[in-house]
Design an enzyme around this catalytic site. Structure first.
Site, PDB file in Angstrom:
ATOM      1  N   TYR A  96      30.824  31.473  -8.176  1.00 49.40           N
ATOM      2  CA  TYR A  96      30.230  32.796  -8.352  1.00 49.40           C
ATOM      3  C   TYR A  96      30.859  33.823  -7.406  1.00 49.40           C
ATOM      4  O   TYR A  96      30.834  35.020  -7.687  1.00 49.40           O
ATOM      5  CB  TYR A  96      28.721  32.726  -8.104  1.00 49.40           C
ATOM      6  CG  TYR A  96      27.893  32.240  -9.268  1.00 49.40           C
ATOM      7  CD1 TYR A  96      28.443  31.506 -10.313  1.00 49.40           C
ATOM      8  CD2 TYR A  96      26.523  32.508  -9.327  1.00 49.40           C
ATOM      9  CE1 TYR A  96      27.674  31.065 -11.375  1.00 49.40           C
ATOM     10  CE2 TYR A  96      25.737  32.071 -10.386  1.00 49.40           C
ATOM     11  CZ  TYR A  96      26.313  31.350 -11.402  1.00 49.40           C
ATOM     12  OH  TYR A  96      25.535  30.908 -12.447  1.00 49.40           O
ATOM     13  N   TYR A 456      25.169  28.428  -6.869  1.00 51.54           N
ATOM     14  CA  TYR A 456      24.922  29.814  -7.261  1.00 51.54           C
ATOM     15  C   TYR A 456      25.148  30.691  -6.032  1.00 51.54           C
ATOM     16  O   TYR A 456      24.309  31.496  -5.644  1.00 51.54           O
ATOM     17  CB  TYR A 456      23.495  30.005  -7.777  1.00 51.54           C
ATOM     18  CG  TYR A 456      23.112  29.179  -8.988  1.00 51.54           C
ATOM     19  CD1 TYR A 456      24.028  28.870  -9.976  1.00 51.54           C
ATOM     20  CD2 TYR A 456      21.802  28.720  -9.144  1.00 51.54           C
ATOM     21  CE1 TYR A 456      23.671  28.122 -11.092  1.00 51.54           C
ATOM     22  CE2 TYR A 456      21.433  27.970 -10.258  1.00 51.54           C
ATOM     23  CZ  TYR A 456      22.369  27.674 -11.218  1.00 51.54           C
ATOM     24  OH  TYR A 456      22.006  26.933 -12.326  1.00 51.54           O
TER      25      TYR A 456
END
Length: 500
Positions: A96, A456
């Site tokens: 990410y 994440y």
């Protein structure tokens, strides 16, 4: 005389070059001498090679190599180590924060895409190259009647996924992807090769790799325990249409999902809840078992949900269930190309001891329902804990993964209006705002026990925030081991542990 003139010209050129240029040239020379054919900024295919998954965060490595063996990876690491250049590995390239390109410009990027072999032994053990992708891995296992727990996106690489966790619909039954690693083929910071490394050979290094691998080495092959492929999987969704739920009723739906997940959901049941722009809510389930068993298991949840939803319940085989939860995407990467997005995301892991409250959820949904944004956003939370969860059944001694007492794990994700550049600053602020709306009412009760999921990753966190949210009480031991196994900090920046 000609040779002397050439040497003088070369010396003058090097003397005029900046220290960075000299080091980049030395890196190219070292990699070329090792037969690795580096791609640098002067290469015609450099721009396409370093294009990130998240277009919002572009970084520029000093060089990129595509090794085809663990020995070649070792040679590349030695070059970076000797020259003091940060070394990073890219598996599937879906970080990410684009950390597969380096935490800053000027890193040596080792792309593992050529190391994508998947071999399944007769005893069910799987040997998966660090450059393999989840969909291809699932297909190879399925062909041998085997399965394992992993995420739902077929294009995600096994490398980062297994390095930091690896959650999917079957994780409550089989554990995280990293929980099923039995050995590693890994290259350490000084170029040392360890093949078939087990916990019995080096308990400290194995513990550190199982949860924080990129800080300690480059894994070229994961050796996994696998499971008999389920014969039947039930995949279901329960959807509330756009605008059907007030913020109060939406909070009640979430509470029903959370309570059921904590108190009544068996380990064979994977559960998620999604919230979408347009005020729609969807609860989803994946169950290993028959339809009759599923109907009995899910009944308490359905009886507690407010009315107004539509349902879909499908009986599928194992590979069909993986396609279904992947949104119908093909599982094979052969002959296909990956996609890109432009986004910002934050993650949250909610402790089992202090679940989200009605007040926190109402504040959250009120923010989502009333705050204007141009972004294309979604929120997803999965049940990690609850009855018989094999994620929480393991202690912190088992691996360096820090979150063994969580009920929920989730992400808050917002793409740009056109999924490309530019990324409006108000989109980032919108995600920060939704996170604050949900967490601020809970901070006193949590008292620092909440967490975040490294897969994440959020690059806006401070170093102290990242330590606390990703690693928690595991960090001091990790920092000590980092000093032992990577004393010169070859694998540095981004999510890397800092030695102490």
């Amino acid at each position: 005389m000609l040779a002397l003139s050439y040497m003088l010209a070369l010396l003058l050129t090097l003397g005029a070059a900046s220290p960075l240029e000299k080091r980049s040239q030395a890196l190219d020379d070292c990699l070329s001498a090792a037969g690795l054919s580096p791609i640098s900024s002067s290469s015609s295919d450099y721009s396409s090679t370093v294009l990130p998954f998240n277009l919002r965060l572009q970084r520029f490595p000093a060089a990129v190599v595509f090794p085809k063996s663990i020995e070649a990876v070792s040679s590349a690491v030695k070059c970076g180590n000797e020259l003091g250049i940060a070394v990073v590995a890219r598996g599937g390239g879906h970080s990410y924060a684009s950390y597969g390109l380096g935490a800053t410009n000027g890193a040596l990027m080792i792309d593992l895409s050529s190391l994508h072999s998947i071999v399944v032994d007769s005893d069910g053990q799987a040997h998966v190259g660090g450059g393999a992708r989840l969909g291809d891995t699932a297909l190879a296992l399925n062909a041998k009647g085997r399965a394992m727990s992993h995420g739902v996106c077929p294009w995600v690489g096994i490398g980062g996924h297994a390095a930091f966790g690896g959650y999917g619909p079957s994780s409550r039954k089989w554990g995280l992807t990293l929980d099923n690693i039995v050995a590693y083929d890994v290259v350490l910071a000084d170029g040392t090769i360890k093949q078939g490394l087990t916990a019995s050979e080096d308990a400290d290094l194995f513990w550190a790799l199982r949860g924080s691998a990129p800080s300690f080495g480059i894994v070229t092959t994961y050796h996994f325990r696998t499971y008999q492929r389920p014969s039947t999987v039930i995949v279901s969704t329960y959807s509330y249409p756009a605008g059907a739920l007030s913020s109060t009723t939406a909070a009640q739906v979430f509470l029903a999902f959370q309570t059921f997940g904590k108190t009544k959901a068996p380990s064979a049941l994977g559960l998620k809840i999604n919230i979408f722009k347009g005020k729609s809510v969807l609860a989803g389930a994946s169950f290993q078992g028959s339809r009759a068993e599923y109907d009995q298991v899910i009944a308490p949840l359905l009886s507690s949900l407010p009315g107004g939803y539509t349902s879909s319940v499908k009986t599928l085989d194992w590979i069909g269930s993986l396609k279904e939860v992947a949104g119908g995407q093909p599982l094979s990467s052969q002959g296909a190309s990956d996609y890109h997005d432009t986004f910002f995301a934050k993650s949250l892991m909610v402790p089992s001891a202090t679940p989200l409250t009605q007040a926190a959820l109402e504040a959250f949904f009120n923010y989502l329902w009333t705050t204007a944004t141009s972004s294309n956003w979604f929120v997803e939370f999965d049940i990690y804990g609850g009855l018989g969860s094999n994620i929480n059944a393991r202690s912190l001694v088992y691996s360096s993964f820090a979150h063994r007492a969580m009920l929920l794990g989730g992400q808050m994700y917002a793409s740009s209006p056109n999924y490309g550049l530019p990324y409006p600053s108000d989109n980032l602020n919108f995600v920060q705002g939704m996170y604050a709306a949900l967490t601020n009412p809970m901070l006193g009760a949590w008292a620092g026990t909440q967490g975040a999921y490294a897969n994440y990753v959020d690059p806006t966190l401070t170093k102290d925030e990242a330590k606390a949210l990703y690693w928690g009480s595991q960090y001091p031991r990790l920092a000590s081991l980092k000093k032992r196994y990577d004393p010169t900090n070859v694998f540095r920046g981004g999510l890397a542990i800092v030695g102490a």
